[in-house]
Design an enzyme around this catalytic site. Structure first.
Site, PDB file in Angstrom:
ATOM      1  N   GLU A 113      17.624  -8.389   3.720  1.00 36.67           N
ATOM      2  CA  GLU A 113      18.623  -7.638   4.502  1.00 36.67           C
ATOM      3  C   GLU A 113      17.949  -6.525   5.302  1.00 36.67           C
ATOM      4  OE1 GLU A 113      21.194  -6.950   0.971  1.00 36.67           O
ATOM      5  OE2 GLU A 113      22.785  -7.700   2.271  1.00 36.67           O
ATOM      6  N   GLU A 133      21.767 -12.845  -4.606  1.00 36.83           N
ATOM      7  CA  GLU A 133      22.819 -12.002  -5.198  1.00 36.83           C
ATOM      8  C   GLU A 133      23.861 -12.792  -5.991  1.00 36.83           C
ATOM      9  OE1 GLU A 133      21.523 -11.683  -2.238  1.00 36.83           O
ATOM     10  OE2 GLU A 133      21.108  -9.576  -1.831  1.00 36.83           O
TER      11      GLU A 133
END
Ligand code: NAD
Length: 686
Positions: A113, A133
């Site tokens: 990210e 995640e």
């Protein structure tokens, strides 16, 4: 010209200037996880680069093997300390000077990210990218479901953000997540890229890309939610991607963050973090103190387990000689593996070269004398003490003096087996789970006399096979099967008291188990446990409650799926269990014979009793020193016994209960189970 200015010594982000490019080097060993210190270091490095008039662009790079391998999960149990990752990414996006991410090694989760928040990405050829995640019960929280939308389109973004897979850099470059693959040293390539080619390009300001013609969001969403088996992070990922299409870019980021925070604070994510840390502790504790060679393996017994064990080793690139008392069984197992591979190649699931290389490593020996060059010989013959002892006696005369002998026994006493050997310290238990080539854990059984060298050999073998070794002491069933037996017995006692198999199975499946205990028994066959029970008849305490319906089923020839009937019926060779009123009748007759008044059970009662019995047995194992850590039990149950990962095992389950109430329920369980039940102190799980 390189002008180097050193950063303050405490910073985990170094700053130096290379020509017109400022280089921020993240140095947070061992794996370069993103932490508050890393994020603060990036912000101050960026500030410094912005005020540095000689600097026109910035490179962010990792000091060791990885760019940023993910976020430091230790931060996730409380509020994430400032500055958060979105704050850092906002600063990068607002920077008038372009920022280039130089990726290497594991660039995962928050690391990816961060990279996507930069203006461009250049990567070392060994880089892998991914968003893990979901495997931790969350969704990405810093743009992982948003910025890829601008490159991949909605359907592929959803697939990428929910697969949890690590993708090779070539894939990332082909789809555009990475702009360039570095040729030569990464830092030099990134600095060159930043100095000559970098321009401001904020992904979040770009429109959402169209899906390619083959991808459609609805189809992807249905598949993701189905594969996620109702876990909330999968639905949240769909919502985040949809919001990325429907809302203004900043609002969609805020929605993603709020979903990330909600899930991160929930019990499922905490349970999965517990398993993550348990795995880390077990991996560290169960490293061989001295790695031992496991180049040449002998496997004796070419049945279900022996063939699977042989397959596991050849697929790990080790040579295996498979021997059976019946030579055709060994050659047959080799032929079956060849046929399995041929089918996999035909279906495009395997490369022909990989199949051939694995098969070249496997041979069938005519007798145990073929094992005279092996480092490790694993026996997987019939589960009889005399058969195994006789084999071990013969093996010790054949194998080299350095070789380790291992037994795959499920229940036999490893210490007793070792008495067959002149050097009992050579024997170690290697209890594989079925299918042996796929199971993620290996139970390594440490006998009283097992030497460190033998234990190290088994642990080295686990490393070769990429299986998590869980070390257990010697007892009936070791860690996994002993807990499972306590659970299964409790489920059978509930039948006597009023439940029926289908209700017990359904309640436990609804709780999250992959299968219910009666369906599992039917799948693995009722006869093995039956034989085992018969062998213990003489030593069983006659006062103990003994559920006998399983014996009745076996006496009727109902051994489970393989005979078309067991606890359920399987008409026409199907594997789909069908309720059988005959079994209900047997269960009711058993209650009547024993004078037990049947009563209704709620699903909650069933789950509670089943879990309490497991927890009690596990606490006994820990108190006896058979299991090393509570986390080992949780890893074992979630990896090999279908225990729901989102509960995290017995530790998180116990911690979710009121202590006094749990003790009261345990006392009730002890009373109803009757003689032989030993009550443990469940405090070890708190
Ligand atoms: P199996 O009956 O499928 O295979 C046993 C093989 O051993 C047969 O091919 C037989 O011919 C051979 N054999 C028997 N005695 C021998 C001897 N003296 N020398 C050489 N070969 C001999 O059994 P399995 O299910 O593969 O189980 C093997 C062992 O693994 C048992 O100890 C069992 O408890 C254990 N185990 C089984 C499972 C499982 O799920 N089946 C799981 C873990 C451990």
């Amino acid at each position: 010209m390189t002008l180097t200015t050193s950063a303050p010594p405490t910073s985990v982000v170094g700053y130096d200037v290379d020509g017109s490019v400022a280089v921020l080097t993240i140095d947070n060993p061992p794996v370069n996880a993103g932490s508050a210190a890393v994020r603060a270091g990036l912000l101050s490095g960026l500030d410094r680069a912005l005020s540095d008039t000689g600097v026109r662009a910035v490179v962010v790079i990792g000091a060791g093997a990885n760019f940023v391998s993910g976020s430091d999960l230790r931060e996730f149990d409380g509020p994430v300390p400032e500055p958060t990752l979105p704050t850092v990414i906002e600063a990068i996006e607002a920077s008038p000077k372009p920022v280039v991410a130089a990726l290497s090694g594991a660039t995962l989760g928050g690391g990816l990210e961060l990279a996507l928040g930069c203006d461009a990405r250049i990567a070392h050829p060994d880089t892998v990218v991914g968003l893990p995640e979901v495997t931790l019960g969350m969704i990405p929280g810093a743009g992982g479901t948003q910025r890829p939308l601008r490159i991949l389109g909605p359907a592929r973004t959803l697939e990428f953000a929910t697969s949890g897979k690590r993708m090779p850099v070539r894939w990332a470059a082909e789809c555009g997540l990475v702009d360039d693959i570095a040729v030569g040293p990464l830092r030099a390539a990134a600095v060159e890229f930043a100095a000559s080619r970098a321009v401001k390009r904020v992904l979040q300001d770009l429109p959402v890309a169209a899906d390619s013609s083959s991808a459609d969001l609805e189809g992807a969403a249905v598949a993701v939610v189905a594969a996620g088996r109702g876990r909330p992070q999968y639905a949240a990922a769909v919502a985040a991607v949809v919001s990325g299409m429907a809302l203004p870019a900043r609002a969609a980021l805020a929605f993603e963050r709020s979903e990330f925070t909600r899930l991160r604070n929930g019990s499922e994510a905490a349970a999965l973090r517990h398993l993550f840390f348990a795995r880390r502790a077990t991996t560290k504790a169960n490293k061989p103190s001295l790695p031992r060679e496991v180049d040449s393996i002998g496997v004796v017994g070419a049945g279900t387990m022996g063939a699977g064990i042989a397959r596991a080793f050849v697929e790990a690139g080790r040579s295996v000689i498979l021997v059976d008392r019946n030579p055709e069984a060994a050659t047959g197992a080799v032929d079956r593996l060849r046929a399995t591979y041929d089918a996999a190649v035909a279906r495009g699931r395997m490369q022909r070269d990989d199949a051939e290389s694995a098969l070249l490593l496997l041979s069938a020996g005519r007798s145990v004398t073929a094992l005279d060059g092996c480092d490790l010989v694993i026996e997987a013959v019939f589960e009889y003490m005399d058969v195994k002892k006789d084999l071990l006696r013969r093996l010790q005369r054949v194998v080299p003096s350095h070789a380790t002998l291992a037994t795959n026994t499920s229940y036999l006493d490893v210490d007793e087996l070792a008495t067959a050997l002149d050097r009992p310290e050579r024997l170690v238990g290697m209890h594989f789970f079925s299918p042996a080539h796929r199971a993620a854990v290996l139970e390594v059984v440490r006998g009283k006399q097992t030497s460190r060298a033998s234990l190290d050999r088994a642990l080295s073998a686990a490393a070769v096979l990429r299986k998590l070794p869980i070390v257990a002491g010697v007892c009936d069933g070791f860690v996994g099967n002993r807990i499972y037996n306590a659970y299964r017995r409790q489920c059978e006692l509930m039948l006597e008291e009023g439940a029926v198999p289908a209700q017990v199975d359904r309640a436990l499946v609804e709780f999250g188990f992959a299968m219910g205990p009666f369906a599992v028994s039917d799948m693995s066959g009722l006869d093995i446990a039956w034989r085992m029970r018969r062998s213990r008849d003489a030593v069983r305490d006659p006062a103990e409650r003994y559920p006998d319906v399983a014996d009745t089923l076996c006496e009727m020839g109902r051994f489970g799926q393989k005979t078309g009937a067991g606890w359920y019926r399987y008409p026409d060779g199907s594997r789909q269990p069908v309720d059988d009123s005959e079994v209900t009748r047997l269960v009711e007759q058993s209650s009547a014979r024993k004078g037990i008044a049947r009563r209704p059970f709620s699903d909650e009662d069933i789950v509670d009793r089943a879990l309490l019995s497991m927890t009690n047995e596990a606490a006994l194992l820990l108190a006896e020193g058979i299991a090393d850590r509570p986390g080992d039990v949780d890893l074992m149950l979630t990896s090999a016994y279908g225990f729901p990962r989102h509960i995290g095992g017995l530790g998180p389950w116990v911690r979710g209960q009121d202590a006094a109430d749990l003790d009261r329920r345990l006392a009730d369980l002890a009373a109803v189970t009757g003689p032989g039940f030993v009550t443990a102190d469940l405090g070890v799980f708190r």
